[in-house]
Design a protein around this motif. Structure first.
Motif, PDB file in Angstrom:
ATOM      1  N   ALA A  92      65.650  32.420  29.193  1.00  0.00           N
ATOM      2  CA  ALA A  92      66.978  32.876  29.599  1.00  0.00           C
ATOM      3  C   ALA A  92      67.290  32.235  30.940  1.00  0.00           C
ATOM      4  N   ASP A  93      68.208  31.293  30.942  1.00  0.00           N
ATOM      5  CA  ASP A  93      68.520  30.526  32.154  1.00  0.00           C
ATOM      6  C   ASP A  93      69.787  31.083  32.794  1.00  0.00           C
ATOM      7  N   GLY A  94      69.609  31.906  33.823  1.00  0.00           N
ATOM      8  CA  GLY A  94      70.746  32.500  34.524  1.00  0.00           C
ATOM      9  C   GLY A  94      71.146  31.726  35.757  1.00  0.00           C
ATOM     10  N   THR A  95      70.807  30.432  35.816  1.00  0.00           N
ATOM     11  CA  THR A  95      71.172  29.605  36.967  1.00  0.00           C
ATOM     12  C   THR A  95      72.688  29.477  37.046  1.00  0.00           C
ATOM     13  N   ILE A 126      60.462  33.461  29.636  1.00  0.00           N
ATOM     14  CA  ILE A 126      60.687  32.809  30.926  1.00  0.00           C
ATOM     15  C   ILE A 126      62.108  33.158  31.361  1.00  0.00           C
ATOM     16  N   PHE A 127      62.230  33.915  32.441  1.00  0.00           N
ATOM     17  CA  PHE A 127      63.528  34.358  32.948  1.00  0.00           C
ATOM     18  C   PHE A 127      63.835  33.605  34.235  1.00  0.00           C
ATOM     19  N   VAL A 128      64.949  32.868  34.234  1.00  0.00           N
ATOM     20  CA  VAL A 128      65.362  32.081  35.390  1.00  0.00           C
ATOM     21  C   VAL A 128      66.563  32.753  36.038  1.00  0.00           C
ATOM     22  N   GLN A 148      75.124  39.895  25.483  1.00  0.00           N
ATOM     23  CA  GLN A 148      74.569  39.549  26.790  1.00  0.00           C
ATOM     24  C   GLN A 148      74.536  38.045  27.038  1.00  0.00           C
ATOM     25  N   PHE A 149      74.729  37.241  25.983  1.00  0.00           N
ATOM     26  CA  PHE A 149      74.548  35.805  26.096  1.00  0.00           C
ATOM     27  C   PHE A 149      75.793  35.049  25.629  1.00  0.00           C
ATOM     28  N   GLN A 150      76.113  33.967  26.354  1.00  0.00           N
ATOM     29  CA  GLN A 150      77.203  33.082  25.938  1.00  0.00           C
ATOM     30  C   GLN A 150      76.857  32.409  24.614  1.00  0.00           C
ATOM     31  N   PHE A 151      75.623  31.953  24.511  1.00  0.00           N
ATOM     32  CA  PHE A 151      75.144  31.318  23.285  1.00  0.00           C
ATOM     33  C   PHE A 151      73.623  31.342  23.291  1.00  0.00           C
ATOM     34  N   THR A 152      73.052  31.179  22.112  1.00  0.00           N
ATOM     35  CA  THR A 152      71.605  31.007  21.972  1.00  0.00           C
ATOM     36  C   THR A 152      71.350  29.787  21.092  1.00  0.00           C
ATOM     37  N   ARG A 153      70.304  29.062  21.404  1.00  0.00           N
ATOM     38  CA  ARG A 153      69.943  27.869  20.631  1.00  0.00           C
ATOM     39  C   ARG A 153      68.451  27.922  20.350  1.00  0.00           C
ATOM     40  N   ILE A 154      68.074  27.681  19.103  1.00  0.00           N
ATOM     41  CA  ILE A 154      66.655  27.723  18.717  1.00  0.00           C
ATOM     42  C   ILE A 154      66.219  26.312  18.330  1.00  0.00           C
ATOM     43  N   ASN A 155      65.302  25.752  19.095  1.00  0.00           N
ATOM     44  CA  ASN A 155      64.748  24.428  18.804  1.00  0.00           C
ATOM     45  C   ASN A 155      63.397  24.591  18.114  1.00  0.00           C
ATOM     46  N   ALA A 178      68.626  30.710  25.831  1.00  0.00           N
ATOM     47  CA  ALA A 178      69.779  31.605  25.919  1.00  0.00           C
ATOM     48  C   ALA A 178      70.467  31.444  27.260  1.00  0.00           C
ATOM     49  N   LYS A 179      71.785  31.355  27.233  1.00  0.00           N
ATOM     50  CA  LYS A 179      72.589  31.283  28.449  1.00  0.00           C
ATOM     51  C   LYS A 179      73.283  32.623  28.647  1.00  0.00           C
ATOM     52  N   PRO A 180      72.897  33.399  29.672  1.00  0.00           N
ATOM     53  CA  PRO A 180      73.469  34.733  29.849  1.00  0.00           C
ATOM     54  C   PRO A 180      74.953  34.692  30.227  1.00  0.00           C
ATOM     55  N   LEU A 181      75.683  35.718  29.813  1.00  0.00           N
ATOM     56  CA  LEU A 181      77.048  35.926  30.268  1.00  0.00           C
ATOM     57  C   LEU A 181      77.033  36.409  31.710  1.00  0.00           C
TER      58      LEU A 181
END
Length: 825
Positions: free
Chosen positions: A308-311, A331-333, A371-378, A392-395
């Motif tokens: 979750a990249d909250g940068t 991994i929470f950023v 809670q998230f703008q979008f999620t992507r699974i690689n 995941a990109k948080p809102l």
């Protein structure tokens, strides 16, 4: 027939003949396509065949030969050849000037990009004008639809192929062209079809599969095939069967498999003897070599990582937290979420067989958290297993929104228009204390313009204030075993506390509410909302003397409406089911269904004396308790008209009942049905119609409702948005159950032998300006049937009628204007 009617008919016929014949034959270079028909098709409907014909005739008025679009196209295209040459010259000059201006400029510079955007904007307008004509030709006109022989020959092959794909192998198709006398230089094309015999599927158990494990898997699930023995072959089922096999393999480890690797062969060689078809499944397809042999490899899940990249921009530092659960590395950023909650939303588990369905379900669940703008699974297969990385990109944590709108009430005439504006604000805080829970507060401030009770000839603005706060939990708060059943359906529990104030000329009313609601969505089209706990405490104060006298007069007649304006305690349980497959207000085929059921005062049946003692002691004996059941159904249908996307028929049927079964047989005031206003019968004021044939100057509640509306919606013009029109008709009324607050209100009760005579009706015309993000609506309506006139209730274009409420005054049937935001339904 009067002279007036004769002149009207003669004028209409003359206009029609002029529009039909003013486009003389020498204008057109080729014959016009007047119509396309099918003959001989019995098992395949015309509706299925029509989409095979790409070319459409020019649109006509009803079934007449009048083609106004074609006429206007010719009318506004007189200077088109000359203008086209000028536009072509301007386009060439535009490109030459642009090449001169950009000499020496860096293609990444701002100056170059500005010149390019300016040039592209002008070039787009010129290119469209050259291809489609000037603005008037495009907006009001329709280019001629010519008949071409080679198009008909192509259509014959399309029809024959369509029949073959649907199990008809001996179909014969031809066409004939007829010239029309009524429309010179026009032809009608008829496609003549001899369908022949359709062969059913005789067997679907032949599997030619190289990999033994895949063969076993297909054998195990062959009963689920869409190609059933004994049924006719259809291309829809053929494609569905290929997709079924692909999904089956992808959900059982075969990540690299695609339906391109399989082939379904239809063996029709022996149909003359057997009269049946044989389906043979090939994996891999004999017609093509698989791009990779990995299609037959079954994978297991390896490592799973969630990031979750909250940068955010201008962040002065980056904080990274790594948390391990038994199955997933988190991994929470710069933003942290509850791993225990996320574990329930991620269906992937280490060492399990790969399943595409679980990948899709995981993305759906994470999206449902809001809670998230979008999620992507690689997915990575390089190590022989599938390692999954979920990004995941948080809102934003905080969100604030404002909505404004309103309505207009016409107080007796168009010169007395009173606006009723409103303002809605919403504040939302997400991921409270890293728990994935949310907090939401909404506030409403507005005025609703209505005719006053004390002075019906005046118009008052009623103040409305509302505040509601909700705590949102992304699960159903039930015992774990029950709650787990909802996990795949984006579950939510909302615990809400709120208040509402209404200030009117007659009284002030305040309500306090506490509720707990479960929400879940079994599919994108279906939505459930269930409330097991909904409590309202309502108090009415500052009642005007004239209003109290009115309620007292009803009470003396046996009508207990007065109880609804005393302190009330209303508890209920409810359930709502909604189905929709159509975007709101769009010119697209679809339907909408909303079913609602509510049981009020259910817990009172379990309490001695039917009262909550502590509330009764706190608020004394004036506190009113209610027991009732309420049910309603709202159905809407949207049907495109014609072959274009510019006209839509929309209709709505809304019905419901609310029955009080307590000792006093009273309904809470807010639980009644009301009819009239911008989203109901638009020729009546809000809540101003009924009940039945009774006419009153105050709000008119009912316990039975039946209403319907129909609108023919059409596009008019595009100008910084879409200006659309509508012709509409509304009908309906509300009634009360016999002996339930009907005393003193003659004609208000529902009776089978007369209710249909008390249906009110209006007709009207509307304009809607659609700016995509909201719609501004103006509807003008006039009454056709008014049930207040018992017996002969036809009021449309009638003079010398007296007001049923004030017989000494003439009856006014004005053209009522409704202003609103959004479509009425």
């Amino acid at each position: 027939m009067t002279l007036r009617h004769f002149c009207i008919y003669l004028t209409l016929i003359s206009i029609g003949s002029w529009l039909s014949g003013c486009t003389t034959s020498h204008i057109f270079s080729d014959p016009l396509l007047y119509s396309q028909n099918f003959r001989g098709n019995r098992k395949i409907t015309t509706e299925n065949l029509e989409p095979l014909l790409p070319q459409k005739p020019n649109k006509k008025i009803l079934r007449t030969p009048i083609t106004p679009g074609l006429y206007f196209y010719q009318l506004f295209s007189k200077d088109f050849p000359k203008k086209k040459l000028q536009w072509e010259y301007e386009l060439t000059k535009l490109n030459e000037d642009f090449e001169e201006q950009i000499k020496g400029l860096d293609i990444n510079s701002n100056e170059y990009n500005k010149l390019l955007q300016k040039k592209e904007k002008k070039a787009q307008k010129l290119t469209r004008a050259i291809a489609e004509g000037n603005w008037a030709m495009r907006t009001f006109g329709e280019p001629p639809s010519y008949y071409y022989k080679d198009e008909s020959e192509k259509n014959v092959e399309k029809i024959r192929t369509y029949y073959k794909n649907h199990g008809f192998f001996l179909t014969q198709v031809s066409y004939k062209v007829d010239s029309l006398f009524i429309k010179k230089r026009s032809v009608a094309v008829t496609y003549i079809i001899n369908e022949g015999v359709s062969y059913p599927i005789g067997s679907n158990d032949s599997l030619v599969v190289k990999d033994f494990k895949i063969l076993q898997l297909l054998e195990k699930h062959k009963k689920q095939s869409f190609l059933k023995t004994g049924e006719r072959l259809t291309v829809e089922n053929y494609n569905a069967e290929k997709e079924r096999i692909e999904s089956l393999l992808k959900n059982n480890g075969y990540y690299a498999f695609s339906k391109d690797f399989l082939s379904l062969k239809i063996n029709a060689l022996d149909t003359a003897q057997t009269g049946k078809l044989q389906v043979i499944t090939y994996i891999p397809s004999p017609d093509r070599t698989p791009r990779s042999n990995n299609y037959s490899t079954a994978y297991n899940i390896g490592n799973i990582q969630f990031i979750a990249d909250g940068t955010y921009a201008n962040a002065y530092r980056t904080t990274v937290d790594t948390v391990y659960s038994p199955n997933i590395q988190y991994i929470f950023v710069n933003k942290k979420f509850s791993p225990s909650v996320l574990d329930t939303k991620i269906d992937l588990r280490k060492h399990q067989v790969f399943s595409q369905e679980k990948i899709n379900q995981t993305q759906k669940k994470l999206y449902g958290l809001e809670q998230f703008q979008f999620t992507r699974i690689n997915l990575d297969t390089t190590k022989g297993v599938i390692n999954a990385s979920i990004y995941a990109k948080p809102l934003d944590k905080y969100e604030f929104s404002v909505e404004t709108g309103g309505s207009v009430f016409a107080g007796g005439s168009l010169n007395n228009l009173v606006p009723g504006p409103f303002l809605n604000t919403s504040f939302k805080a997400r991921n409270i204390n890293n728990s994935v829970n949310s907090f939401e507060t909404t506030f409403r401030f507005g005025f609703e313009a209505q005719a006053g009770f004390l002075r019906p000839d005046s118009v008052n603005r009623n103040l409305e204030l509302g505040l509601n706060t909700s705590f949102i939990i992304p699960k159903i708060l039930l015992p774990e075993g029950l709650a787990q059943r909802f996990e795949n359906y984006s579950p939510q529990t909302r615990i809400s506390v709120g208040g509402e104030f209404i200030g009117r000329q007659e009284y002030n009313r305040f309500g306090f509410k506490v509720a707990s609601t479960f929400n879940w969505r079994p599919s994108p089209n279906k939505y459930w909302q269930v409330s097991l706990f909904d409590v309202n405490l309502v108090n009415t104060s500052n009642q005007a003397p004239a209003f109290r006298n009115f309620l007292d007069s009803l009470l003396r007649l046996g009508n207990n409406l007065k109880r609804s304006f005393q302190q009330s305690f209303i508890s209920s349980m409810s359930a709502t089911y909604t189905y929709t497959d159509n975007p709101y207000g769009q010119l697209k085929q679809g339907k909408y269904l909303k079913l609602f059921f509510e049981s009020g005062g259910t817990t009172l049946n379990l309490i001695k004396g039917n009262k909550f003692g502590f509330l009764t002691n706190l608020l004394q004996d004036s506190l009113q308790f209610y027991r009732f059941i309420k049910a309603s159904a709202d159905y809407r249908k949207y049907i495109p008209v014609g072959r274009s996307d510019k006209t839509l028929l929309a209709y709505r049927i809304n019905t419901g009942v609310a029955f009080a079964y307590g000792a006093d047989k009273d309904l809470p005031y807010e639980k009644n049905f009301f009819i009239g206003g911008p989203n109901s019968l638009r020729a009546w004021r809000p809540r101003g119609l009924g009940p039945g044939s009774f006419t009153g100057s105050f709000d008119n509640p009912g316990s039975i409702i039946l209403e319907t509306s129909a609108e023919l919606r059409f596009k008019i013009i595009r100008f910084y948005g879409d200006l659309n029109g509508a012709l509409f008709a509304d009908a309906g009324n509300v009634w009360r159950f016999p002996n339930q607050n009907t005393a003193g209100l003659s004609g208000s009760d529902f009776q089978l032998n007369r209710f249909y005579k008390e249906i009110a009706m209006d007709i009207g015309f509307g304009l809607r300006y659609d700016l995509s993000f909201f719609v501004i609506r103006f509807d003008w309506a006039v009454r056709v049937l008014d049930p207040a006139f018992k017996g002969d209730n036809w009021v449309f274009l009638r003079d010398n009628l007296k007001s049923p409420l004030y017989p000494e005054q003439p009856y006014s049937n004005p053209l009522t204007l409704n202003f609103g935001i959004g479509y009425p339904f």
